[in-house]
Design a protein around this motif. Structure first.
Motif, PDB file in Angstrom:
ATOM      1  N   VAL A  30      29.467  21.719  49.108  1.00 45.65           N
ATOM      2  CA  VAL A  30      29.351  23.151  49.333  1.00 45.65           C
ATOM      3  C   VAL A  30      28.776  23.835  48.101  1.00 45.65           C
ATOM      4  N   ASP A  31      27.845  24.758  48.355  1.00 47.57           N
ATOM      5  CA  ASP A  31      27.298  25.647  47.341  1.00 47.57           C
ATOM      6  C   ASP A  31      27.658  27.066  47.748  1.00 47.57           C
ATOM      7  N   VAL A  32      28.127  27.851  46.777  1.00 47.39           N
ATOM      8  CA  VAL A  32      28.547  29.221  47.052  1.00 47.39           C
ATOM      9  C   VAL A  32      27.946  30.140  45.999  1.00 47.39           C
ATOM     10  N   THR A  33      27.428  31.270  46.454  1.00 42.52           N
ATOM     11  CA  THR A  33      27.025  32.348  45.558  1.00 42.52           C
ATOM     12  C   THR A  33      27.786  33.596  45.969  1.00 42.52           C
ATOM     13  N   LEU A  34      28.493  34.188  45.020  1.00 45.30           N
ATOM     14  CA  LEU A  34      29.217  35.431  45.244  1.00 45.30           C
ATOM     15  C   LEU A  34      28.461  36.555  44.561  1.00 45.30           C
ATOM     16  N   ASP A  35      28.237  37.650  45.256  1.00 44.09           N
ATOM     17  CA  ASP A  35      27.616  38.830  44.673  1.00 44.09           C
ATOM     18  C   ASP A  35      28.706  39.857  44.397  1.00 44.09           C
ATOM     19  N   LEU A  36      28.800  40.277  43.142  1.00 46.54           N
ATOM     20  CA  LEU A  36      29.820  41.227  42.725  1.00 46.54           C
ATOM     21  C   LEU A  36      29.417  41.848  41.394  1.00 46.54           C
ATOM     22  N   ASP A  37      30.118  42.877  41.027  1.00 50.53           N
ATOM     23  CA  ASP A  37      29.880  43.538  39.742  1.00 50.53           C
ATOM     24  C   ASP A  37      30.742  42.857  38.685  1.00 50.53           C
ATOM     25  N   LEU A  38      30.108  42.248  37.697  1.00 49.63           N
ATOM     26  CA  LEU A  38      30.826  41.540  36.637  1.00 49.63           C
ATOM     27  C   LEU A  38      30.967  42.389  35.374  1.00 49.63           C
ATOM     28  N   GLY A  39      30.595  43.659  35.447  1.00 51.56           N
ATOM     29  CA  GLY A  39      30.645  44.528  34.277  1.00 51.56           C
ATOM     30  C   GLY A  39      32.021  44.647  33.663  1.00 51.56           C
ATOM     31  N   LYS A  40      33.028  44.868  34.478  1.00 51.83           N
ATOM     32  CA  LYS A  40      34.385  45.018  33.947  1.00 51.83           C
ATOM     33  C   LYS A  40      34.845  43.735  33.271  1.00 51.83           C
ATOM     34  N   ALA A  41      34.630  42.606  33.915  1.00 50.58           N
ATOM     35  CA  ALA A  41      35.042  41.329  33.319  1.00 50.58           C
ATOM     36  C   ALA A  41      34.310  41.083  32.011  1.00 50.58           C
ATOM     37  N   ALA A  42      33.035  41.432  31.961  1.00 52.15           N
ATOM     38  CA  ALA A  42      32.260  41.234  30.739  1.00 52.15           C
ATOM     39  C   ALA A  42      32.794  42.096  29.599  1.00 52.15           C
ATOM     40  N   SER A  43      33.235  43.308  29.927  1.00 49.84           N
ATOM     41  CA  SER A  43      33.711  44.199  28.865  1.00 49.84           C
ATOM     42  C   SER A  43      35.141  43.905  28.437  1.00 49.84           C
ATOM     43  N   THR A  44      35.986  43.474  29.381  1.00 51.60           N
ATOM     44  CA  THR A  44      37.391  43.198  29.024  1.00 51.60           C
ATOM     45  C   THR A  44      37.608  41.770  28.559  1.00 51.60           C
ATOM     46  N   ASP A  45      36.699  40.869  28.938  1.00 48.33           N
ATOM     47  CA  ASP A  45      36.843  39.445  28.615  1.00 48.33           C
ATOM     48  C   ASP A  45      38.142  38.877  29.182  1.00 48.33           C
ATOM     49  N   ASP A  46      38.516  39.372  30.359  1.00 50.24           N
ATOM     50  CA  ASP A  46      39.777  39.000  30.998  1.00 50.24           C
ATOM     51  C   ASP A  46      39.483  38.372  32.358  1.00 50.24           C
ATOM     52  N   VAL A  47      39.969  37.176  32.555  1.00 51.59           N
ATOM     53  CA  VAL A  47      39.706  36.445  33.799  1.00 51.59           C
ATOM     54  C   VAL A  47      40.264  37.172  35.024  1.00 51.59           C
ATOM     55  N   SER A  48      41.270  38.012  34.827  1.00 54.05           N
ATOM     56  CA  SER A  48      41.832  38.726  35.978  1.00 54.05           C
ATOM     57  C   SER A  48      40.885  39.813  36.497  1.00 54.05           C
ATOM     58  N   ASP A  49      39.803  40.098  35.756  1.00 51.06           N
ATOM     59  CA  ASP A  49      38.829  41.094  36.184  1.00 51.06           C
ATOM     60  C   ASP A  49      37.618  40.480  36.871  1.00 51.06           C
ATOM     61  N   THR A  50      37.733  39.213  37.234  1.00 49.52           N
ATOM     62  CA  THR A  50      36.641  38.532  37.920  1.00 49.52           C
ATOM     63  C   THR A  50      37.214  37.570  38.953  1.00 49.52           C
ATOM     64  N   VAL A  51      36.361  36.920  39.680  1.00 50.07           N
ATOM     65  CA  VAL A  51      36.793  35.862  40.600  1.00 50.07           C
ATOM     66  C   VAL A  51      36.975  34.590  39.777  1.00 50.07           C
ATOM     67  N   HIS A  52      38.157  34.053  39.818  1.00 56.22           N
ATOM     68  CA  HIS A  52      38.473  32.817  39.090  1.00 56.22           C
ATOM     69  C   HIS A  52      37.869  31.654  39.884  1.00 56.22           C
TER      70      HIS A  52
END
Length: 118
Positions: A30-52
């Motif tokens: 399986v190959d998966v691509t998720l489209d989402l805004d990663l801005g918050k995760a990039a700024s907080t550097d917190d895995v809980s702000d992105t899809v794990h």
């Protein structure tokens, strides 16, 4: 829109139209691509702000190894539903490869791709 990609996730499943496919099972990739805004995760550097993606991989493997279906189209749809289960995901592309499909000819790959929006 940003994206997270998970490529080549392999798991054994028992999907297929034929009884021997369901009895013996086979590997699905399986190959998966998720489209989402990663801005918050990039700024907080917190895995809980992105899809794990590690947790996502586990959820996808559970579907692949879970309840059998006849068609990889159905399997792809179920996997897309898992991806869209995270409210941060705006859309996804899921490709299910069936490298051991019962085709009596030499072939490189058989795959189905679905694109879904939240």
């Amino acid at each position: 829109m940003d994206s997270i990609e998970l490529r080549g996730l392999r798991a054994r499943g028992y999907h297929g139209v034929y009884d021997f496919e369901r009895a013996a099972g086979q590997d699905f990739v399986v190959d998966v691509t998720l489209d989402l805004d990663l801005g918050k995760a990039a700024s907080t550097d917190d895995v809980s702000d992105t899809v794990h993606y590690g947790e996502l991989a586990g959820q996808l493997v559970a579907v692949i190894a879970g309840e059998p279906v006849n068609l990889i189209e159905t399997l792809a749809e179920r996997l897309a539903e898992v991806c869209l289960g995270d409210p941060r995901v705006a859309s996804c592309v899921v490709t299910v490869h069936k490298p051991q499909a019962p085709i009596p000819h030499e072939f490189a790959d058989v795959a189905v791709t679905v694109r879904r929006k939240a």
